[in-house]
Motif scaffolding. Structure first.
Motif, PDB file in Angstrom:
ATOM      1  N   LEU A   1      41.290 118.000  13.280  1.00 24.39           N
ATOM      2  CA  LEU A   1      42.498 118.231  14.073  1.00 24.39           C
ATOM      3  C   LEU A   1      43.352 116.978  14.161  1.00 24.39           C
ATOM      4  N   TRP A   2      42.701 115.850  14.459  1.00 22.82           N
ATOM      5  CA  TRP A   2      43.436 114.593  14.574  1.00 22.82           C
ATOM      6  C   TRP A   2      44.114 114.236  13.248  1.00 22.82           C
ATOM      7  N   GLU A   3      43.369 114.323  12.160  1.00 23.52           N
ATOM      8  CA  GLU A   3      43.904 113.887  10.869  1.00 23.52           C
ATOM      9  C   GLU A   3      45.083 114.752  10.427  1.00 23.52           C
ATOM     10  N   LYS A   4      44.973 116.075  10.628  1.00 23.93           N
ATOM     11  CA  LYS A   4      46.081 116.946  10.218  1.00 23.93           C
ATOM     12  C   LYS A   4      47.325 116.669  11.041  1.00 23.93           C
ATOM     13  N   ARG A   5      47.148 116.534  12.363  1.00 27.96           N
ATOM     14  CA  ARG A   5      48.324 116.319  13.203  1.00 27.96           C
ATOM     15  C   ARG A   5      48.931 114.934  12.961  1.00 27.96           C
ATOM     16  N   LEU A   6      48.091 113.933  12.751  1.00 27.04           N
ATOM     17  CA  LEU A   6      48.617 112.599  12.455  1.00 27.04           C
ATOM     18  C   LEU A   6      49.408 112.598  11.156  1.00 27.04           C
ATOM     19  N   ALA A   7      48.960 113.398  10.191  1.00 19.36           N
ATOM     20  CA  ALA A   7      49.671 113.479   8.911  1.00 19.36           C
ATOM     21  C   ALA A   7      50.976 114.247   9.056  1.00 19.36           C
ATOM     22  N   ASP A   8      50.988 115.244   9.932  1.00 17.90           N
ATOM     23  CA  ASP A   8      52.157 116.114  10.068  1.00 17.90           C
ATOM     24  C   ASP A   8      53.194 115.593  11.061  1.00 17.90           C
ATOM     25  N   ASP A   9      52.767 114.784  12.022  1.00 22.54           N
ATOM     26  CA  ASP A   9      53.676 114.354  13.093  1.00 22.54           C
ATOM     27  C   ASP A   9      53.610 112.838  13.264  1.00 22.54           C
ATOM     28  N   PRO A  10      54.564 112.117  12.680  1.00 27.77           N
ATOM     29  CA  PRO A  10      54.569 110.651  12.775  1.00 27.77           C
ATOM     30  C   PRO A  10      54.645 110.141  14.215  1.00 27.77           C
ATOM     31  N   SER A  11      55.176 110.952  15.124  1.00 22.10           N
ATOM     32  CA  SER A  11      55.316 110.484  16.508  1.00 22.10           C
ATOM     33  C   SER A  11      53.948 110.229  17.150  1.00 22.10           C
ATOM     34  N   LEU A  12      52.938 111.007  16.769  1.00 25.85           N
ATOM     35  CA  LEU A  12      51.597 110.793  17.317  1.00 25.85           C
ATOM     36  C   LEU A  12      51.020 109.470  16.811  1.00 25.85           C
ATOM     37  N   MET A  13      51.226 109.207  15.533  1.00 25.38           N
ATOM     38  CA  MET A  13      50.773 107.920  14.981  1.00 25.38           C
ATOM     39  C   MET A  13      51.479 106.762  15.665  1.00 25.38           C
ATOM     40  N   GLU A  14      52.773 106.947  15.941  1.00 26.88           N
ATOM     41  CA  GLU A  14      53.536 105.892  16.608  1.00 26.88           C
ATOM     42  C   GLU A  14      52.986 105.642  18.011  1.00 26.88           C
ATOM     43  N   MET A  15      52.654 106.717  18.728  1.00 21.65           N
ATOM     44  CA  MET A  15      52.062 106.564  20.068  1.00 21.65           C
ATOM     45  C   MET A  15      50.784 105.750  20.028  1.00 21.65           C
ATOM     46  N   LEU A  16      49.975 105.995  19.007  1.00 20.18           N
ATOM     47  CA  LEU A  16      48.667 105.344  18.891  1.00 20.18           C
ATOM     48  C   LEU A  16      48.775 103.942  18.293  1.00 20.18           C
ATOM     49  N   GLY A  17      49.991 103.469  18.056  1.00 19.78           N
ATOM     50  CA  GLY A  17      50.191 102.179  17.396  1.00 19.78           C
ATOM     51  C   GLY A  17      49.376 101.034  17.968  1.00 19.78           C
TER      52      GLY A  17
END
Length: 227
Positions: free
Chosen positions: A131-147
């Protein structure tokens, strides 16, 4: 008329003596690669803000690795872990969350280290990796939050970076530590506002099963841990 949180509303977190008790148990029974208190807090933090519920029977094997010496000890440790787990979401709800960090010896003396917490956080993500990997790949905003979390994890060698990574300065490291509570509040809110879809859950369940059958290389831990 008073404002703010009343004592009754405040989360029931572990007090210092309970934290010491749980810390001592984990240290006494720790072997190489096992999570200490900071790592357990990171693990439970990732689960708390994640996309799906993770039951105790799933995460306890990441924390406890051998039978208890006696029933009373077992019940006590399990009660402390349950209280620690419950406190995280309650603390996030009232903006009272603080990560439990380890210490590392430096030339200038002991300093806070996020290595253990990040290791635990990454293991918490691994429990719902698909779940995490798919959403991180699909939504850059989540990756940005976790920066800030990602920056600390790469800096400590917990995660590898695709590009060459320059070590954080002391100021940058401390700034990332300061941002952790806000990061968890934001990620928690993100999954509440954008819950996992049935298609994501179905795809992730197959992916997570495959990852269990084909485990990857162990992560690194760095730092000399002191109480």
């Amino acid at each position: 008329m008073t404002t703010g949180n009343t004592k009754a509303d405040w989360p029931s977190s572990l007090d210092d003596s309970e934290l010491d008790e749980l810390d001592n148990y984990l240290r006494t029974h720790a072997q190489d690669g096992h999570l200490l208190l900071d790592g357990v807090h990171g693990l439970l933090s990732a689960i708390s803000v994640g996309p799906m519920q993770v039951l105790p029977e799933e995460w306890l094997p990441e924390v406890l690795h051998e039978p208890f010496d006696d029933e009373n000890e077992g019940n006590r440790v399990l009660a402390l872990l349950a209280k620690l787990n419950d406190s995280i979401s309650a603390e996030l709800d009232v903006d009272a969350y603080e990560p439990i960090l380890g210490e590392v010896d430096t030339e200038a003396g002991p300093a806070l280290s996020a290595a253990g917490w990040c290791e635990g956080f990454s293991r918490g993500i691994d429990l719902r990796a698909g779940l995490w990997e798919k959403r991180l790949a699909d939504d850059p905003s989540l990756m940005e939050m976790l920066g800030p979390v990602m920056a600390l994890a790469v800096d400590e060698g917990i995660l590898s970076a695709e590009a060459e990574f320059e070590k954080l300065s002391e100021e940058e490291y401390d700034d990332c530590l300061t941002q952790l509570p806000a990061v968890l509040v934001a990620v928690n809110h993100y999954w509440f506002e954008h819950p996992a879809t049935e298609a994501e859950i179905d795809a992730a369940s197959h992916g997570d099963q495959t990852s269990k059958e084909q485990p990857g290389p162990p992560r690194q831990r760095s730092g000399h841990w002191v109480h």
